[in-house]
Every structure is written in structure tokens, then in C-alpha cells.
Design a protein around this motif. Structure first.
Motif, PDB file in Angstrom:
ATOM      1  N   PRO A 148       0.828  -1.206   0.000  1.00 30.04           N
ATOM      2  CA  PRO A 148       0.000   0.000   0.000  1.00 30.04           C
ATOM      3  C   PRO A 148       0.868   1.264   0.000  1.00 30.04           C
ATOM      4  O   PRO A 148       2.079   1.182   0.186  1.00 30.04           O
ATOM      5  CB  PRO A 148      -0.773  -0.117   1.321  1.00 30.04           C
ATOM      6  CG  PRO A 148       0.006  -1.029   2.179  1.00 30.04           C
ATOM      7  CD  PRO A 148       0.846  -1.903   1.291  1.00 30.04           C
ATOM      8  N   ALA A 149       0.260   2.379  -0.247  1.00 34.90           N
ATOM      9  CA  ALA A 149       0.875   3.709  -0.087  1.00 34.90           C
ATOM     10  C   ALA A 149       1.897   4.091  -1.145  1.00 34.90           C
ATOM     11  O   ALA A 149       2.490   5.165  -1.074  1.00 34.90           O
ATOM     12  CB  ALA A 149       1.500   3.858   1.313  1.00 34.90           C
ATOM     13  N   THR A 150       2.120   3.228  -2.123  1.00 29.53           N
ATOM     14  CA  THR A 150       3.003   3.584  -3.232  1.00 29.53           C
ATOM     15  C   THR A 150       2.268   3.244  -4.531  1.00 29.53           C
ATOM     16  O   THR A 150       1.466   2.296  -4.551  1.00 29.53           O
ATOM     17  CB  THR A 150       4.361   2.841  -3.151  1.00 29.53           C
ATOM     18  OG1 THR A 150       5.183   3.233  -4.257  1.00 29.53           O
ATOM     19  CG2 THR A 150       4.206   1.325  -3.159  1.00 29.53           C
ATOM     20  N   ASP A 151       2.524   4.006  -5.585  1.00 29.23           N
ATOM     21  CA  ASP A 151       1.816   3.757  -6.845  1.00 29.23           C
ATOM     22  C   ASP A 151       2.135   2.369  -7.385  1.00 29.23           C
ATOM     23  O   ASP A 151       1.310   1.725  -8.016  1.00 29.23           O
ATOM     24  CB  ASP A 151       2.184   4.827  -7.882  1.00 29.23           C
ATOM     25  CG  ASP A 151       1.476   4.598  -9.213  1.00 29.23           C
ATOM     26  OD1 ASP A 151       0.242   4.753  -9.255  1.00 29.23           O
ATOM     27  OD2 ASP A 151       2.158   4.238 -10.192  1.00 29.23           O
ATOM     28  N   CYS A 152       3.371   1.938  -7.166  1.00 25.79           N
ATOM     29  CA  CYS A 152       3.788   0.596  -7.591  1.00 25.79           C
ATOM     30  C   CYS A 152       5.010   0.210  -6.784  1.00 25.79           C
ATOM     31  O   CYS A 152       5.570   1.043  -6.071  1.00 25.79           O
ATOM     32  CB  CYS A 152       4.107   0.561  -9.080  1.00 25.79           C
ATOM     33  SG  CYS A 152       5.498   1.624  -9.526  1.00 25.79           S
ATOM     34  N   SER A 153       5.415  -1.029  -6.884  1.00 23.79           N
ATOM     35  CA  SER A 153       6.581  -1.495  -6.141  1.00 23.79           C
ATOM     36  C   SER A 153       7.652  -1.998  -7.091  1.00 23.79           C
ATOM     37  O   SER A 153       7.352  -2.773  -8.002  1.00 23.79           O
ATOM     38  CB  SER A 153       6.196  -2.652  -5.217  1.00 23.79           C
ATOM     39  OG  SER A 153       5.283  -2.223  -4.252  1.00 23.79           O
ATOM     40  N   PRO A 154       8.906  -1.607  -6.880  1.00 20.79           N
ATOM     41  CA  PRO A 154       9.978  -2.149  -7.701  1.00 20.79           C
ATOM     42  C   PRO A 154       9.981  -3.682  -7.635  1.00 20.79           C
ATOM     43  O   PRO A 154       9.805  -4.260  -6.561  1.00 20.79           O
ATOM     44  CB  PRO A 154      11.240  -1.560  -7.065  1.00 20.79           C
ATOM     45  CG  PRO A 154      10.767  -0.266  -6.475  1.00 20.79           C
ATOM     46  CD  PRO A 154       9.395  -0.571  -5.942  1.00 20.79           C
ATOM     47  N   GLY A 155      10.183  -4.281  -8.777  1.00 19.39           N
ATOM     48  CA  GLY A 155      10.124  -5.743  -8.880  1.00 19.39           C
ATOM     49  C   GLY A 155       8.893  -6.168  -9.646  1.00 19.39           C
ATOM     50  O   GLY A 155       8.912  -7.167 -10.370  1.00 19.39           O
ATOM     51  N   PHE A 156       7.833  -5.377  -9.513  1.00 11.88           N
ATOM     52  CA  PHE A 156       6.591  -5.726 -10.200  1.00 11.88           C
ATOM     53  C   PHE A 156       6.683  -5.511 -11.710  1.00 11.88           C
ATOM     54  O   PHE A 156       6.293  -6.371 -12.504  1.00 11.88           O
ATOM     55  CB  PHE A 156       5.414  -4.922  -9.633  1.00 11.88           C
ATOM     56  CG  PHE A 156       4.180  -5.036 -10.485  1.00 11.88           C
ATOM     57  CD1 PHE A 156       3.533  -6.261 -10.616  1.00 11.88           C
ATOM     58  CD2 PHE A 156       3.686  -3.947 -11.190  1.00 11.88           C
ATOM     59  CE1 PHE A 156       2.406  -6.391 -11.430  1.00 11.88           C
ATOM     60  CE2 PHE A 156       2.563  -4.066 -11.998  1.00 11.88           C
ATOM     61  CZ  PHE A 156       1.919  -5.288 -12.121  1.00 11.88           C
ATOM     62  N   GLY A 157       7.191  -4.362 -12.111  1.00 13.23           N
ATOM     63  CA  GLY A 157       7.208  -4.018 -13.543  1.00 13.23           C
ATOM     64  C   GLY A 157       7.889  -5.084 -14.386  1.00 13.23           C
ATOM     65  O   GLY A 157       7.434  -5.408 -15.486  1.00 13.23           O
ATOM     66  N   SER A 158       8.953  -5.659 -13.859  1.00 13.16           N
ATOM     67  CA  SER A 158       9.691  -6.674 -14.623  1.00 13.16           C
ATOM     68  C   SER A 158       8.946  -8.006 -14.636  1.00 13.16           C
ATOM     69  O   SER A 158       8.917  -8.692 -15.666  1.00 13.16           O
ATOM     70  CB  SER A 158      11.099  -6.837 -14.052  1.00 13.16           C
ATOM     71  OG  SER A 158      11.807  -5.618 -14.199  1.00 13.16           O
ATOM     72  N   ALA A 159       8.347  -8.376 -13.509  1.00 17.69           N
ATOM     73  CA  ALA A 159       7.538  -9.601 -13.489  1.00 17.69           C
ATOM     74  C   ALA A 159       6.349  -9.438 -14.434  1.00 17.69           C
ATOM     75  O   ALA A 159       5.951 -10.375 -15.131  1.00 17.69           O
ATOM     76  CB  ALA A 159       7.062  -9.896 -12.075  1.00 17.69           C
ATOM     77  N   ALA A 160       5.804  -8.215 -14.458  1.00 19.45           N
ATOM     78  CA  ALA A 160       4.675  -7.913 -15.338  1.00 19.45           C
ATOM     79  C   ALA A 160       5.093  -8.031 -16.799  1.00 19.45           C
ATOM     80  O   ALA A 160       4.376  -8.603 -17.627  1.00 19.45           O
ATOM     81  CB  ALA A 160       4.160  -6.503 -15.050  1.00 19.45           C
ATOM     82  N   LYS A 161       6.264  -7.516 -17.092  1.00 20.37           N
ATOM     83  CA  LYS A 161       6.761  -7.574 -18.474  1.00 20.37           C
ATOM     84  C   LYS A 161       6.992  -9.031 -18.879  1.00 20.37           C
ATOM     85  O   LYS A 161       6.638  -9.439 -19.992  1.00 20.37           O
ATOM     86  CB  LYS A 161       8.060  -6.774 -18.590  1.00 20.37           C
ATOM     87  CG  LYS A 161       8.555  -6.581 -20.033  1.00 20.37           C
ATOM     88  CD  LYS A 161       9.840  -5.756 -20.026  1.00 20.37           C
ATOM     89  CE  LYS A 161      10.321  -5.459 -21.425  1.00 20.37           C
ATOM     90  NZ  LYS A 161       9.757  -4.223 -21.972  1.00 20.37           N
TER      91      LYS A 161
END
Lengths: 422, 422
Positions: A148-161
Motif C-alpha cells: 500500500p501507499a506507493t503507486d507501484c513497487s519495484p520488482g513488479f514491472g519486470s515480473a509484469a513484463k
């Protein structure tokens, strides 16, 4: 006289970019060597602090620290180790502070998810209470994107990609061969209670979600209804000839039971999941008779640095750098956050959130990120997710293989005569 | 007057580079438009010839044909459809020749594995017999690398690279977390009867195979001995703290039974495999008690164009180009082969092999490609495999996703009044 040292630890499941946060911390601290001493990393995360097993990052070459930016896994070791409450086990917290004191540590940077934000906050309070104040800062990390409290979390963008690229590629495979071969393909992705990573698979389809791959996304946020699912699969095969599915490991039946449970539980008491894809595959074969195949991404998706997103790597580095800057500004008790300023063009900045707002919280996907039928992502989700997978931050290769940092991990000499039993 | 047309068809399981072979055929034919007419591609492979469903590749833009070089899957549709023997079903072969005749097809290029080499040869013979001679050329393709008579097969190098990169990355995940989390990780890879793709995983380890990841490779060429395997896993965990395993889906017990069988059979009568990783995982948990995780690569590994090897893409294009050149030189009844001239530096050229030497054959890994204990690759295997995964032939990306060719697939007008029941 140089300033106090930083203790940096990695916590929980690793990601393909958590080491970029470490690089952000180390390089920024180095640039402020007039005010900050050394960066000591916990060997195996918080265990390193409890057992006084500290890695002196100043013994690594600049090139090695820089290579952390393209190295997956947790370079210093991460731990799934949740400190109990202060009431239950005050000794552990006191031990941390004893070690911090012995090594002149004035800054505690904890790089992890919700559990580590909780620990971070408790250490901060107890340190004050024990008269050895420590600036405790939390650096966000989770491939699940559920902080919570952050727009996104580092680590997610790459797993998403990884998810979006993989399902786009596998869908082309199905599209090529369905008349005489496999009709249904399932990609099972990690995501215990939130569907962020599964949602990312939806990015591979056209923006109106119609007639494009993947055809179905299954989110933990939507109760799994086998009958509706089978109708959807059948309609899709009848219309398109085949059906590709991204399924979150965490989907549940109406009664709350996971569609598939491995039965084991991890140290946090969470049920360890697995086997959703095989369960769905059996169901489809038994009821519809379609030949199917499935892939299980498991750790590959959180380790796939070879297909990391540039946005994600930049976020990861920035939150590490910001932790040092916040510390220098005298701040404590907060997590560095990523704030979105606009979707397109994507603009972001860094902010902060009190640890109490982060600790043990969990951010599910908003319902309006899911299409009304519950089987796809909405335009709103698409706008949110797209910038997070943008850019290809390729690692260097030698002989066809990515070259990842290899650390010397020189230990800091022990100063305490005491040992600590975990 | 232009020359006769080419009929090109994709066959069997697709790879991430089979379309590069198509591009090699189409672009080379185009460069010889004085002697060759058009390239007609079979929609859904050989089915397109049987049903007179032909795609006119000249209707695609040059940019689209060029984009085939970085597009996975089978762009024109591939088929798992094995023509029976001439004795059993002569009608099918006669139909092919009828369609070829109707569309002035003088060249039959079949892009596939051993089954398609067999078909290619039969069509060639029957065409002669029926007084409508056709130049039949086979373009090799298989991610399994099990085609005889060629040093390697296009499609393998990229699947190999996927395996090696994936296990290297997942091993870093294990190495980061084993003290408090997963101790054993299994990556299940495709490979029905030969261990080439599993072997590629071994490239991620150091050249002496000791103490590096992956720790164990399981080949179909080595009989699976559960007791020896469990001892190996246990020793590895006790020594290194964790164990990473690459397991071929095709491993078998002493009695020849697959370690795991899905029970279903494909159209060629092959048993459809799956579930090796989960079987091994249950075995390890039950006997050794180690927490484990597994990933199943399945179609992801033969579709992963995002991590294709440059060598593989170059091979794939070259064998397509060579088919046209061989045809222009009047050749028929051969498969284009890849000949290795040296390992390091890697040098290769193109050759040919009679279809009879390829049809229905299968090339297992030589025993000396496997270490004496049967759990790793040898130095010889390493020398063979390394150049095949070399180079990163990245596709273009937009908004974080690879952009793959989208074909118009304009159909050639039918000239026959007959239909054909498959």
C-alpha cells in the motif's frame, strides 16, 4: 570524522531488480562519504544482523556494485524471517540494536515488502526507547505489487513484463497450431492474494480485449466460478479456434478455498500454492475435451532480469538512492514511495509514507481494473500497467549468457563476543 | 515468362525462429523473380495444400516479410498432420500433386522435423511417378535438435538459450534465499526422447560443473534411478545449501515407463508428457523433506523469441535461403543441413543430406556429451552447445511489448472445383 554506517538488508522473495536498489543505496552513500560511513549489508538479510554476519560493501569494486543494477536475485542473501511482536520476542529486537550499536550503525534500511515495513517500524521505536536512536527507512520491493501507499513497487514491472511477453509469445504458438494440436494454453503466474501480475498478462491483448490473446485472465480478486469459466473457454475455442489463459496461483472458490493447494505452509503461515494450471487443465480436458498445455512461471518470473523493464530498474535504483537522501535529511520511520504524476507520457517522482501505513497492509487490484465480466483487464488497468513494463534494460552477455555480478562478500570483523540463536 | 511457383509449408511444433526460414525462402525467391514465380504458403501447413488453401506471400509488404525474422510461432499456420504411407492413403499424396499442378507449383519446401522429411520424400517420388516432377526440399526445424544428418536444427539454439538463461536466473533466486526458504528448484523442459534442451541448461554452470548451478541435469538418455537421484539432491543441499535441477520431460524408469505420463496421446501416437517436475518435487519432499518449487517451461521455451540466439536466427534464415538456391541449382530430395567447421571460433556452412537419411530418424545425445555420473554435461557437450546460444537477436518493442509480424494472409484464388476431406 565520517558519519555513522548504514545497515542494509534484503527481505522476502527476491525480484529481478532488488539489487538495483542496493546499488542505489551503496553508490549514493559513497557519494556522501563525508557524512556517511560504510554500507554494511546483512548476509541473508536480517539474519545477518541477528548473527552479526555483515558484508562490507566497500570491499566490492565499483564495477561490481554497478553490475548489481542488472543482477537478479538477492545479492547479499534475503530471508523469509518475520520477527515476532515486541511482546513475544523482545530479545530479537534488542539483539538487532546491540549489533547496530557495536558497528556504529545509525541507519537501518530494510528492502522488502509489508512484513519488513513492520519490522522496520518496530526497530525504530525500540531503538528510541533504548536510547540508541536509529533512522529506519523502508525501501519497497515486491513482484506482487501489493504494497500500500506507493503507486507501484519495484520488482513488479519486470515480473509484469515477463508475463505479458510470455503470453504474447505462447499465444502465437497456439494460433499457429490449434487446428491440429493444442486448443487451450494456461500460463500460471505467482500472486498469492492479488492479481497484479496476472493482470499484466492482459497487456498482450488489443486494447478492446476482443478476439485477441490472452483470451482469459483469472484474478484472485474475482471468485472462481468453474461453470462460468468453462463456458468462457468453450465459447472462445468455438469462436477463435483456441483459448489462452493467464491464471493467478491465488484464485479461490466461493468458499474461500484455493483452487489448488499444495498443502504446505510457509514460515509466515501462508498456504504455499501450486498446481492451479494443472487443476484447470484437468477440468478443461474432462469437461470440454480440448487438448491443452500449461506452463508454470514460478521463480522464473521474479528472476527474469533478461527481460526486465527499464521503468522498473529505474524505480528500483531511485528508491535506494532516496533512502540515503532521506536519511541525510534526518528522516526516519517512512517508506520511500513512487508517486505517479501522469500515465502518458509517464511521469513519476518519489515520496514517502509512514511505516504504519505500509506495515502488513495489502493492496488488491481495484475492481475497476477488471472488466465487467471478470475475465480481463479494463482500460484503466491498461493505462496503469503500460508504463511499468516500458523499456528493455538488457544485461550484458558473454558466450550467449547474461553476466551477473559476483560479489566478494567480505565480512566485517565481529565486535561482539556473544552469539545469537535464531 | 517467370518460373514455377514455390509451395512452402510449416510442419509440427513451431519454434521461435521457423518464420526466419520462411523469410529466407520468400526474400531469396523474390531476388530470383526471373526464374521463380511466387511463394505460396500453406495455410495451416500441409493442410493448406490438401484443401487448396494457399497464402500468396507476394501480397505481404517487404517490411512484414522482414519482420518474420523476429516473429515466433508459425506465421502461416503449422500442422501436426502426418500423411500415412502411400499404400495406406495414396489419395492424399495424389491430392497434393493435383493442387501443385493446378497452381503451377514446381517446388515443394517442407519446413519441419523428421515426419515432414518423410512426407517430402514420398511426395517427390510420387510426383515423378505421376509425371509431374516436383523439386522437393526439406528445411530443417525442431527445438528438440533431434534431426539426424545436420550438426544442429534451427529452433534449438533459441530454446537452448532460454533454458540456460532461465536456470541461471532461477539459481540466483535459490542462492539468495535457501537458508530460510526453498532448497530445491526444478525446471522442467520439453524434450520427448532426447536431452538436447535439458543439456543446454548445463551451460549455465561453470565449466568443471562443480559447485555451480544448475547442480543436476536429467536426460532421457540416462535411465532415471530415483535412489541415486535423491542421494545426489541430498548431497548437493548438504554441501551447497540448495539444489537446482533441469529435468527433461522425457526421463524414464528402468522399465521404460516415463517418470510421469499425462496419459493422452498425440496424433502421431506419441505419449503426451507432463508433470515430471511435480513428480520429482513430491518425491523430494516426501523422502528428503526439502521445501521445493518448480517451473514448467512448456511452450514458453519454443516461443521465446525475445531471448532467441543470433546463431539460431542466422541458421534459420540461411536454411530457407539455401532451399531456394538448391532448387535453382536443380536439386531435389534433400534436406538443407548445417555443417560445423569449428567450435571456437564458431564457423559453419550449409550442406545437404538425402531425405531418406533424415526421414523418421532421431539423433540422441552422444553418451560422451553426458558426464560420467549422468547428472551433467561434459566438456564436449559444452563445446558443441556454446556457439548455438551465442548472440542476442532482440525483436523490436513498442510500449514494452515485442512487436511481431501481422500477416494479411491473402488467399490464392482456388482453381479446382473439388474439395478434399481431411
Amino acid at each position: 570524522m565520517p558519519g555513522q554506517n548504514i545497515f542494509y538488508a534484503q527481505s522476502g522473495g527476491v525480484t529481478s531488480v532488488i539489487n538495483a536498489s542496493a546499488a542505489g543505496v551503496i553508490e549514493t552513500a559513497c557519494a556522501h562519504s563525508d557524512r556517511i560511513g560504510r554500507v554494511y549489508a546483512g548476509h541473508d538479510g536480517i539474519l545477518g544482523a541477528l548473527t552479526e554476519d555483515l558484508i562490507d560493501t566497500s570491499a566490492e569494486s565499483d564495477a561490481t556494485i554497478s553490475a548489481l543494477c542488472h543482477t537478479p536475485g538477492g545479492a547479499f542473501g534475503s530471508a523469509r524471517y518475520k520477527l515476532r511482536s515486541l511482546e513475544e520476542n523482545r530479545t530479537e529486537y534488542e539483539r538487532l540494536i546491540e549489533v547496530f550499536k557495536a558497528h556504529d550503525i545509525g541507519y537501518f534500511f530494510y528492502n522488502g515488502g509489508g512484513d519488513s515495513a513492520d519490522t522496520c517500524e518496530k526497530v525504530s521505536h525500540l531503538a528510541d526507547e533504548m536510547g540508541y536512536p536509529i533512522q529506519a527507512l523502508h525501501i519497497p520491493k515486491t513482484m506482487d505489487n501489493d504494497l500500500p501507499a506507493t503507486d507501484c513497487s519495484p520488482g513488479f514491472g519486470s515480473a509484469a513484463k515477463y508475463t505479458a511477453v510470455s503470453i504474447r509469445e505462447a499465444s502465437l504458438d497456439l494460433a499457429s497450431m490449434y487446428p491440429t494440436s493444442t486448443k487451450v494454453f494456461i500460463l500460471e503466474v505467482m500472486g498469492r492474494t492479488t492479481g497484479w501480475t496476472a493482470a499484466a498478462g492482459g497487456l498482450a491483448s488489443a486494447s478492446d480485449n476482443t478476439g485477441t490473446d490472452p483470451n482469459i485472465v483469472l484474478f484472485p480478486e474475482v471468485v472462481f466460478d468453474p461453470e462460468r469459466f468453462l463456458v468462457q473457454v468453450d465459447e472462445c475455442v468455438k469462436k477463435c479456434g483456441y483459448c489462452t489463459i493467464v491464471a493467478s496461483e491465488g484464485i479461490r472458490h466461493t468458499d474461500g478455498q484455493f483452487v489448488s493447494e499444495a498443502g504446505a505452509r510457509d514460515v509466515f503461515g501462508h498456504t504455499q500454492l501450486g498446481g492451479v494450471a494443472s487443476t484447470l487443465a484437468r477440468m478443461i480436458h474432462a469437461r470440454l475435451g480440448y487438448k491443452n498445455h500449461y506452463a508454470i512461471a514460478d521463480y522464473l518470473m521474479r528472476s527474469a532480469r533478461h527481460i526486465a523493464s527499464t521503468t522498473d530498474v529505474e524505480h528500483a535504483y531511485a528508491v535506494g538512492r532516496a533512502a540515503v537522501e532521506y536519511a541525510l535529511a534526518g528522516r526516519s520511520g517512512v517508506m520511500v514511495t513512487i508517486e505517479r504524476e501522469s500515465d502518458d507520457p509517464y511521469r513519476w517522482s518519489l515520496g514517502s509514507a509512514p511505516l504504519a501505513d505500509v506495515a502488513n497492509g495489502e493492496r488488491a487490484m481495484p475492481r475497476d481494473f477488471i472488466s465487467s465480466d471478470g475475465f480481463h483487464i479494463s482500460a484503466k488497468a491498461r493505462a496503469y500497467l503500460t508504463p511499468l513494463i516500458a523499456g528493455e534494460a538488457y544485461p550484458p552477455y558473454i558466450d550467449g549468457l547474461p553476466q551477473y555480478a559476483q560479489l566478494a562478500k567480505k565480512r566485517v570483523a565481529r565486535r561482539l563476543n556473544t552469539s545469537f540463536k535464531l
